[in-house]
Design a protein around this motif. Sequence first.
Motif, mmCIF file in Angstrom:
data_model
loop_
_atom_site.group_PDB
_atom_site.id
_atom_site.type_symbol
_atom_site.label_atom_id
_atom_site.label_comp_id
_atom_site.label_asym_id
_atom_site.label_seq_id
_atom_site.Cartn_x
_atom_site.Cartn_y
_atom_site.Cartn_z
ATOM 1 N N GLU A 220 36.553 38.577 28.300
ATOM 2 C CA GLU A 220 36.299 37.364 27.527
ATOM 3 C C GLU A 220 37.156 36.200 28.029
ATOM 4 O O GLU A 220 36.671 35.065 28.128
ATOM 5 C CB GLU A 220 36.557 37.615 26.030
ATOM 6 N N GLN A 221 38.429 36.461 28.333
ATOM 7 C CA GLN A 221 39.298 35.414 28.872
ATOM 8 C C GLN A 221 38.819 34.970 30.259
ATOM 9 O O GLN A 221 38.814 33.772 30.561
ATOM 10 C CB GLN A 221 40.739 35.915 28.961
ATOM 11 N N ASP A 222 38.432 35.932 31.072
ATOM 12 C CA ASP A 222 37.940 35.592 32.408
ATOM 13 C C ASP A 222 36.688 34.716 32.317
ATOM 14 O O ASP A 222 36.541 33.750 33.067
ATOM 15 C CB ASP A 222 37.634 36.853 33.214
ATOM 16 N N ALA A 223 35.782 35.049 31.393
ATOM 17 C CA ALA A 223 34.577 34.233 31.193
ATOM 18 C C ALA A 223 34.938 32.840 30.721
ATOM 19 O O ALA A 223 34.341 31.848 31.176
ATOM 20 C CB ALA A 223 33.649 34.930 30.197
ATOM 21 N N GLU A 224 35.914 32.728 29.833
ATOM 22 C CA GLU A 224 36.354 31.426 29.342
ATOM 23 C C GLU A 224 36.913 30.577 30.483
ATOM 24 O O GLU A 224 36.632 29.381 30.594
ATOM 25 C CB GLU A 224 37.408 31.623 28.242
ATOM 26 N N ILE A 225 37.708 31.198 31.340
ATOM 27 C CA ILE A 225 38.278 30.484 32.492
ATOM 28 C C ILE A 225 37.169 30.037 33.444
ATOM 29 O O ILE A 225 37.151 28.895 33.905
ATOM 30 C CB ILE A 225 39.300 31.371 33.232
ATOM 31 N N ALA A 226 36.235 30.940 33.729
ATOM 32 C CA ALA A 226 35.149 30.612 34.654
ATOM 33 C C ALA A 226 34.296 29.473 34.117
ATOM 34 O O ALA A 226 33.919 28.559 34.871
ATOM 35 C CB ALA A 226 34.279 31.856 34.909
ATOM 36 N N GLU B 71 44.257 25.869 36.116
ATOM 37 C CA GLU B 71 44.803 25.122 34.984
ATOM 38 C C GLU B 71 44.474 25.822 33.666
ATOM 39 O O GLU B 71 45.336 25.990 32.801
ATOM 40 C CB GLU B 71 44.246 23.696 34.988
ATOM 41 N N LYS B 72 43.221 26.271 33.528
ATOM 42 C CA LYS B 72 42.815 26.979 32.300
ATOM 43 C C LYS B 72 43.562 28.306 32.177
ATOM 44 O O LYS B 72 44.005 28.677 31.079
ATOM 45 C CB LYS B 72 41.298 27.212 32.295
ATOM 46 N N ALA B 73 43.719 29.032 33.288
ATOM 47 C CA ALA B 73 44.450 30.302 33.254
ATOM 48 C C ALA B 73 45.890 30.074 32.784
ATOM 49 O O ALA B 73 46.403 30.831 31.953
ATOM 50 C CB ALA B 73 44.421 30.963 34.626
ATOM 51 N N ARG B 74 46.524 29.043 33.310
ATOM 52 C CA ARG B 74 47.898 28.737 32.885
ATOM 53 C C ARG B 74 47.945 28.409 31.393
ATOM 54 O O ARG B 74 48.865 28.831 30.694
ATOM 55 C CB ARG B 74 48.472 27.586 33.708
ATOM 56 N N ASP B 75 46.945 27.658 30.904
ATOM 57 C CA ASP B 75 46.881 27.334 29.467
ATOM 58 C C ASP B 75 46.813 28.607 28.625
ATOM 59 O O ASP B 75 47.323 28.650 27.511
ATOM 60 C CB ASP B 75 45.652 26.468 29.147
ATOM 61 N N LEU B 76 46.154 29.632 29.157
ATOM 62 C CA LEU B 76 46.022 30.909 28.446
ATOM 63 C C LEU B 76 47.190 31.858 28.729
ATOM 64 O O LEU B 76 47.222 32.965 28.207
ATOM 65 C CB LEU B 76 44.701 31.592 28.820
ATOM 66 N N GLY B 77 48.126 31.443 29.569
ATOM 67 C CA GLY B 77 49.275 32.287 29.908
ATOM 68 C C GLY B 77 48.927 33.427 30.842
ATOM 69 O O GLY B 77 49.573 34.480 30.807
ATOM 70 N N LEU B 78 47.910 33.220 31.700
ATOM 71 C CA LEU B 78 47.443 34.282 32.594
ATOM 72 C C LEU B 78 47.641 33.905 34.059
ATOM 73 O O LEU B 78 47.664 32.728 34.412
ATOM 74 C CB LEU B 78 45.953 34.543 32.375
ATOM 75 N N ASN B 79 47.755 34.926 34.899
ATOM 76 C CA ASN B 79 47.714 34.780 36.348
ATOM 77 C C ASN B 79 46.412 35.414 36.800
ATOM 78 O O ASN B 79 46.174 36.588 36.532
ATOM 79 C CB ASN B 79 48.902 35.487 37.003
ATOM 80 N N ALA B 80 45.578 34.636 37.461
ATOM 81 C CA ALA B 80 44.231 35.105 37.776
ATOM 82 C C ALA B 80 43.917 34.977 39.255
ATOM 83 O O ALA B 80 44.624 34.313 40.007
ATOM 84 C CB ALA B 80 43.201 34.323 36.959
ATOM 85 N N VAL B 81 42.821 35.625 39.629
ATOM 86 C CA VAL B 81 42.277 35.554 40.977
ATOM 87 C C VAL B 81 40.923 34.861 40.887
ATOM 88 O O VAL B 81 40.158 35.099 39.952
ATOM 89 C CB VAL B 81 42.119 36.970 41.581
ATOM 90 N N PHE B 82 40.632 34.021 41.875
ATOM 91 C CA PHE B 82 39.407 33.226 41.904
ATOM 92 C C PHE B 82 38.684 33.441 43.225
ATOM 93 O O PHE B 82 39.288 33.308 44.289
ATOM 94 C CB PHE B 82 39.727 31.733 41.753
ATOM 95 N N ALA B 83 37.396 33.761 43.152
ATOM 96 C CA ALA B 83 36.577 33.933 44.346
ATOM 97 C C ALA B 83 35.333 33.061 44.199
ATOM 98 O O ALA B 83 34.592 33.186 43.224
ATOM 99 C CB ALA B 83 36.167 35.389 44.518
ATOM 100 N N VAL B 84 35.125 32.175 45.166
ATOM 101 C CA VAL B 84 33.936 31.322 45.188
ATOM 102 C C VAL B 84 33.078 31.744 46.376
ATOM 103 O O VAL B 84 33.551 31.761 47.518
ATOM 104 C CB VAL B 84 34.288 29.826 45.289
ATOM 105 N N LEU B 85 31.830 32.105 46.085
ATOM 106 C CA LEU B 85 30.864 32.475 47.106
ATOM 107 C C LEU B 85 29.800 31.401 47.201
ATOM 108 O O LEU B 85 29.547 30.695 46.229
ATOM 109 C CB LEU B 85 30.199 33.813 46.769
ATOM 110 N N ASP B 86 29.152 31.300 48.361
ATOM 111 C CA ASP B 86 28.021 30.390 48.485
ATOM 112 C C ASP B 86 26.768 31.060 47.952
ATOM 113 O O ASP B 86 26.814 32.195 47.464
ATOM 114 C CB ASP B 86 27.864 29.899 49.928
ATOM 115 N N GLY B 87 25.626 30.394 48.046
ATOM 116 C CA GLY B 87 24.377 30.917 47.505
ATOM 117 C C GLY B 87 23.877 32.169 48.189
ATOM 118 O O GLY B 87 23.013 32.858 47.663
ATOM 119 N N GLY B 88 24.418 32.497 49.357
ATOM 120 C CA GLY B 88 24.074 33.732 50.058
ATOM 121 C C GLY B 88 25.097 34.828 49.842
ATOM 122 O O GLY B 88 25.077 35.846 50.529
ATOM 123 N N ALA B 89 26.015 34.627 48.909
ATOM 124 C CA ALA B 89 27.078 35.576 48.554
ATOM 125 C C ALA B 89 28.111 35.740 49.656
ATOM 126 O O ALA B 89 28.722 36.792 49.808
ATOM 127 C CB ALA B 89 26.504 36.923 48.123
#
Length: 133
Positions: free
Chosen positions: A122-128, A20-38
């Motif tokens: 900076e945009q990636d950090a804002e999205i994260a 949702e935030k990426a769309r607000d910024l007009g970006l197409n992004a990739v998202f990776a979620v890791l657990d605490g063990g990477a």
Amino acid sequence: MSHPTITLEAASKIIDAGQEKARDLGLNAVFAVLDGGANLVAFQRMDGAWLASNDLALAKSRTSVMFEAPSEALNSPLQIGEPFPHFDHTNGGLLLMGGGVPILDDEGQLIGGLGVSGGTPEQDAEIAQAATS
């Protein structure tokens, strides 16, 4: 004894908020979620996101888990004559630029990390940050 970890449901909610935030910024992004063990829990690439962002998002997420800090927090300015930490050739695939954030539980324990790639660091950090707030 098991360690606290992020669930797939929680990872999916984080990715949805990030998209949702990426769309607000007009970006197409990739998202990776890791657990605490990477270990990879969830991965999504928005339509039109750069293919290179796949590896970058994973590396940012891994960095935030391994150091329990935002990936850009480890990127200090280069000073002539001083040693410079250099992680881009490690087997772990670490990346010291904006877009990786640790994910903590209600007690402040590390349960995972989010990596985002698709814009400037900076945009990636804002999205994260928006995705995990």
